[in-house]
Write a protein that holds these residues in place. Structure first.
Motif, PDB file in Angstrom:
ATOM      1  N   HIS A   9     -26.260   4.357  34.276  1.00  0.00           N
ATOM      2  CA  HIS A   9     -24.839   4.817  33.667  1.00  0.00           C
ATOM      3  C   HIS A   9     -24.559   5.753  33.343  1.00  0.00           C
ATOM      4  O   HIS A   9     -25.387   6.376  32.295  1.00  0.00           O
ATOM      5  CB  HIS A   9     -24.567   3.472  33.152  1.00  0.00           C
ATOM      6  CG  HIS A   9     -24.904   3.997  31.980  1.00  0.00           C
ATOM      7  ND1 HIS A   9     -24.504   4.402  30.508  1.00  0.00           N
ATOM      8  CD2 HIS A   9     -26.060   2.470  32.028  1.00  0.00           C
ATOM      9  CE1 HIS A   9     -24.940   4.076  29.882  1.00  0.00           C
ATOM     10  NE2 HIS A   9     -26.126   2.713  30.476  1.00  0.00           N
ATOM     11  N   MET A  10     -23.652   6.913  33.352  1.00  0.00           N
ATOM     12  CA  MET A  10     -22.975   7.885  32.014  1.00  0.00           C
ATOM     13  C   MET A  10     -23.284   6.872  30.900  1.00  0.00           C
ATOM     14  O   MET A  10     -22.977   5.900  30.318  1.00  0.00           O
ATOM     15  CB  MET A  10     -21.517   8.516  32.429  1.00  0.00           C
ATOM     16  CG  MET A  10     -21.867   8.494  33.557  1.00  0.00           C
ATOM     17  SD  MET A  10     -23.115   9.648  34.346  1.00  0.00           S
ATOM     18  CE  MET A  10     -23.035  10.016  36.344  1.00  0.00           C
ATOM     19  N   LEU A  26     -17.378   4.045  28.631  1.00  0.00           N
ATOM     20  CA  LEU A  26     -17.555   5.701  28.712  1.00  0.00           C
ATOM     21  C   LEU A  26     -17.033   5.826  28.011  1.00  0.00           C
ATOM     22  O   LEU A  26     -16.336   5.733  27.764  1.00  0.00           O
ATOM     23  CB  LEU A  26     -17.659   6.407  30.328  1.00  0.00           C
ATOM     24  CG  LEU A  26     -18.137   5.662  31.651  1.00  0.00           C
ATOM     25  CD1 LEU A  26     -17.793   7.335  32.640  1.00  0.00           C
ATOM     26  CD2 LEU A  26     -19.482   5.770  31.037  1.00  0.00           C
ATOM     27  N   GLY A  30     -19.557  10.991  28.691  1.00  0.00           N
ATOM     28  CA  GLY A  30     -19.913  10.281  29.668  1.00  0.00           C
ATOM     29  C   GLY A  30     -18.748  10.395  31.206  1.00  0.00           C
ATOM     30  O   GLY A  30     -18.633  11.151  31.859  1.00  0.00           O
ATOM     31  N   GLU A  31     -16.886  10.314  30.305  1.00  0.00           N
ATOM     32  CA  GLU A  31     -16.295  10.953  31.514  1.00  0.00           C
ATOM     33  C   GLU A  31     -16.473  12.322  32.126  1.00  0.00           C
ATOM     34  O   GLU A  31     -16.545  12.612  33.399  1.00  0.00           O
ATOM     35  CB  GLU A  31     -15.096  10.777  30.787  1.00  0.00           C
ATOM     36  CG  GLU A  31     -14.528   9.270  30.628  1.00  0.00           C
ATOM     37  CD  GLU A  31     -13.833   8.437  31.628  1.00  0.00           C
ATOM     38  OE1 GLU A  31     -13.949   8.792  32.885  1.00  0.00           O
ATOM     39  OE2 GLU A  31     -13.767   7.099  31.655  1.00  0.00           O
ATOM     40  N   LEU A  34     -20.156  12.253  34.052  1.00  0.00           N
ATOM     41  CA  LEU A  34     -19.708  11.266  35.182  1.00  0.00           C
ATOM     42  C   LEU A  34     -19.010  12.643  36.340  1.00  0.00           C
ATOM     43  O   LEU A  34     -18.941  13.061  37.561  1.00  0.00           O
ATOM     44  CB  LEU A  34     -18.590  10.459  35.296  1.00  0.00           C
ATOM     45  CG  LEU A  34     -18.175   9.874  36.531  1.00  0.00           C
ATOM     46  CD1 LEU A  34     -19.024   8.935  37.276  1.00  0.00           C
ATOM     47  CD2 LEU A  34     -17.631   8.324  36.208  1.00  0.00           C
ATOM     48  N   ARG A  61     -19.573   0.171  31.612  1.00  0.00           N
ATOM     49  CA  ARG A  61     -19.831   1.608  32.379  1.00  0.00           C
ATOM     50  C   ARG A  61     -20.959   1.837  33.034  1.00  0.00           C
ATOM     51  O   ARG A  61     -20.164   2.745  33.549  1.00  0.00           O
ATOM     52  CB  ARG A  61     -21.008   1.989  31.196  1.00  0.00           C
ATOM     53  CG  ARG A  61     -21.989   1.726  30.787  1.00  0.00           C
ATOM     54  CD  ARG A  61     -22.807   1.760  29.393  1.00  0.00           C
ATOM     55  NE  ARG A  61     -24.090   0.758  29.346  1.00  0.00           N
ATOM     56  CZ  ARG A  61     -24.086  -0.562  28.806  1.00  0.00           C
ATOM     57  NH1 ARG A  61     -23.206  -1.612  28.506  1.00  0.00           N
ATOM     58  NH2 ARG A  61     -25.551  -1.681  28.387  1.00  0.00           N
ATOM     59  N   THR A  62     -21.382   0.534  34.542  1.00  0.00           N
ATOM     60  CA  THR A  62     -21.483   1.383  35.056  1.00  0.00           C
ATOM     61  C   THR A  62     -20.381   1.060  36.394  1.00  0.00           C
ATOM     62  O   THR A  62     -21.063   1.698  37.111  1.00  0.00           O
ATOM     63  CB  THR A  62     -22.646   0.121  35.484  1.00  0.00           C
ATOM     64  OG1 THR A  62     -22.498  -0.760  35.853  1.00  0.00           O
ATOM     65  CG2 THR A  62     -23.971   0.295  35.022  1.00  0.00           C
ATOM     66  N   THR A  65     -19.080   4.839  36.101  1.00  0.00           N
ATOM     67  CA  THR A  65     -19.608   5.416  36.869  1.00  0.00           C
ATOM     68  C   THR A  65     -19.111   5.059  38.620  1.00  0.00           C
ATOM     69  O   THR A  65     -19.293   5.737  39.169  1.00  0.00           O
ATOM     70  CB  THR A  65     -21.157   5.046  36.946  1.00  0.00           C
ATOM     71  OG1 THR A  65     -21.232   5.651  35.178  1.00  0.00           O
ATOM     72  CG2 THR A  65     -22.647   5.973  37.216  1.00  0.00           C
ATOM     73  N   ILE A 110     -26.938   1.509  40.343  1.00  0.00           N
ATOM     74  CA  ILE A 110     -26.330   2.220  39.455  1.00  0.00           C
ATOM     75  C   ILE A 110     -26.865   1.084  38.299  1.00  0.00           C
ATOM     76  O   ILE A 110     -26.451  -0.299  38.434  1.00  0.00           O
ATOM     77  CB  ILE A 110     -24.894   2.654  39.330  1.00  0.00           C
ATOM     78  CG1 ILE A 110     -24.870   3.108  40.637  1.00  0.00           C
ATOM     79  CG2 ILE A 110     -24.886   3.166  38.030  1.00  0.00           C
ATOM     80  CD1 ILE A 110     -23.218   3.550  41.066  1.00  0.00           C
ATOM     81  N   THR A 141     -28.880   9.051  30.235  1.00  0.00           N
ATOM     82  CA  THR A 141     -27.995   9.132  30.884  1.00  0.00           C
ATOM     83  C   THR A 141     -27.507   9.355  31.685  1.00  0.00           C
ATOM     84  O   THR A 141     -27.602  11.133  31.676  1.00  0.00           O
ATOM     85  CB  THR A 141     -26.679   8.624  29.642  1.00  0.00           C
ATOM     86  OG1 THR A 141     -26.167   9.706  29.212  1.00  0.00           O
ATOM     87  CG2 THR A 141     -26.909   7.167  28.686  1.00  0.00           C
ATOM     88  N   GLY A 142     -27.076   9.191  32.970  1.00  0.00           N
ATOM     89  CA  GLY A 142     -27.009  10.112  33.901  1.00  0.00           C
ATOM     90  C   GLY A 142     -27.250  10.839  35.011  1.00  0.00           C
ATOM     91  O   GLY A 142     -27.630  11.398  36.462  1.00  0.00           O
TER      92      GLY A 142
END
Length: 176
Positions: A9-10, A26, A30-31, A34, A61-62, A65, A110, A141-142
């Motif tokens: 996940h991000m 997120l 994170g955004e 993504l 969060r997943t 994503t 994910i 992450t990501g």
């Protein structure tokens, strides 16, 4: 031949300490990551992967994503969003993969660390490679890993049976 994509996940937000881990959204970073990874999927060598099945944790969060990737496909692939993937260990994830229907050739999972990192290292051939070394150093992450297996049935998934074909992070695609 089976292909497994593992996507962590991000980056999630820690702005509110009262939010339970499962419910964390997120972060702004994170955004951005993504959007970067979705763009990477669109333009990667070999084209946008089309999974036969997406497996996803129920954590906010997943699911966020996953939602950011769904526009990649005109018709969304079949999905299983299940709490069993939330913070699952590598052995638990491997067991779920071994139970998949054999016509399923490509899976996108994910989820979370340390389960994804441990699963990638467990399933990948143990020989030292630049990709394996990078995964052992950090699975941020990501991060996206692609493993390829010369098997016909998911039930034949075994430790060391995969070829590490790809490992990419949002930071490598574009500064986040």
């Amino acid at each position: 031949m089976k292909t497994l994509f593992l996507l962590r996940h991000m980056k999630s937000s820690w702005d509110d300490d009262s939010v339970p881990d499962h419910e964390r959204p997120l972060s702004a970073r994170g955004e951005r990551a993504l959007a970067t990874m979705a763009d990477y999927f669109r333009r990667r060598k070999g084209g946008t992967p089309r999974p036969d099945l997406i497996l996803c944790s129920t954590a906010v969060r997943t699911r966020a994503t996953l939602a950011g990737l769904l526009p990649l496909w005109h018709e969304p692939p079949p999905m299983s969003v299940d709490r069993v993937f939330y913070m699952a260990s590598a052995p638990a994830l491997a067991d779920r993969l071994r139970a998949l229907a054999d016509p399923t050739a490509t899976v996108l999972l994910i989820g979370h660390n340390p389960g994804l990192e441990d699963l990638a290292l467990e399933l990948a051939h143990p020989e030292e490679s630049p990709l394996r070394t990078r995964i052992m150093e950090k699975y941020p992450t990501g991060a996206l890993t692609r493993l390829e297996f010369a098997i016909d049935r998911w039930s034949d998934l075994a430790p060391g049976s995969g070829r590490l074909a790809e490992f990419i992070t949002p930071r490598e695609v574009a500064p986040v």
